[in-house]
Enzyme design. Structure first.
Site, PDB file in Angstrom:
ATOM      1  CB  SER A 155      -0.853   0.102   1.263  1.00 42.09           C
ATOM      2  OG  SER A 155      -1.485   1.325   1.472  1.00 42.09           O
ATOM      3  CE1 TYR A 168      -3.787  -2.157   5.299  1.00 44.61           C
ATOM      4  CE2 TYR A 168      -3.348   0.092   4.606  1.00 44.61           C
ATOM      5  CZ  TYR A 168      -3.682  -1.068   4.146  1.00 44.61           C
ATOM      6  OH  TYR A 168      -3.738  -1.724   2.912  1.00 44.61           O
TER       7      TYR A 168
END
Length: 271
Positions: A155, A168
């Protein structure tokens, strides 16, 4: 035997050899039940035998029903033994693996002061440790099938720290760094290791609402289909790293070049 018969036999041998070389490749996609994983499976289906991995067997079976050749394996990848079971099944069914797409993951939002270590631990398990275990279990098969490829779906949060998304980001930063190291280790064995870094993609694991985006921020949004295209391109084009949408690369580069300015901007995820 006449010269003509010998020539015909040689042509026949060549045709058989070509057929052997053109063996259909085998690809395994984790997190395949929806979103980016399902889109990637659809994109690979015409040219690969697929192995679809996720927790939800019903969703995997539904996806596989519309495909030519697909094996469904329902596993929870946070189980430390799952990767070994999957590797045994792949070896028994196909005896080779040309592409591993580590896509399984989930977004864990919230400030660290509110969510604590448990949130970080859960994120690391599914967004990092599961990929490492899968790659470790399947690496011998990937080496034997070389040239082969591993594509890790990280990501942009693995290049830039985002407030309210620390758990995350921690996992995706770890995945990004490990992918770079693994690429250097495995290229000599014929295993290409690539990284795909999506921006905001609306999936079941990350429900960023596109209708909240203004014209100025719409460039930050992507779709599972666009990300799937980047995954396949990274694998087949031997590209080391791809951002989607590509302008995220500018933000990641800016963070490295002018970290002070980046810190003042204090980016955040408000999904």
């Amino acid at each position: 035997m006449s010269v003509r018969k010998v020539a015909v036999r040689k042509v026949a041998v060549r045709k058989v050899a070509v057929r052997k070389v053109a063996v259909r490749k085998v690809a395994l996609v984790t997190g395949a039940s929806s979103g980016i994983g399902a889109a990637t499976a659809h994109r690979l289906a015409p040219s690969h035998h697929l192995i679809l991995v996720a927790r939800r067997a019903d969703r995997l079976k539904e996806l596989a029903a519309g495909m030519d050749s697909a094996l469904v394996i329902a596993e929870d990848l946070t189980d430390p033994e799952a990767a070994g079971r999957i590797a045994e099944r792949v070896g028994a069914e196909h005896g080779r693996l040309d592409l591993l797409v580590n896509n399984a993951g989930a977004h864990f939002g919230g400030a660290f002061a509110d969510t604590g270590w448990e949130h970080v631990h859960r994120s690391m398990e599914i967004n990092f440790a599961a990929h490492v275990r899968m790659t470790g279990a399947l690496l011998p098969l990937l080496r034997r099938s070389a040239p082969s490829a591993v594509v890790n779906v990280a990501s942009v949060a693995g290049r830039i720290g985002l407030a309210h998304s620390g758990a995350y980001s921690a996992a995706k930063f770890a995945l990004s760094g490990w992918t770079e190291a693994l690429h250097a280790e495995e290229r000599g064995h014929g295993v290409h290791v690539a990284l795909v870094l999506p921006g905001f993609v609306t999936t079941e694991g990350f429900r960023y609402r596109a209708d909240r985006a203004s014209r100025r921020t719409r460039w930050m949004l992507s779709t599972p289909e666009v990300t799937a295209r980047a995954i396949v391109a990274a694998a087949t084009g031997r590209t080391g790293e791809r951002y989607t949408p590509w302008p995220w690369w500018l933000l990641a580069a800016g963070r490295r070049l002018v970290p002070g300015l980046y810190r003042k901007a204090a980016p955040t995820i408000r999904a």
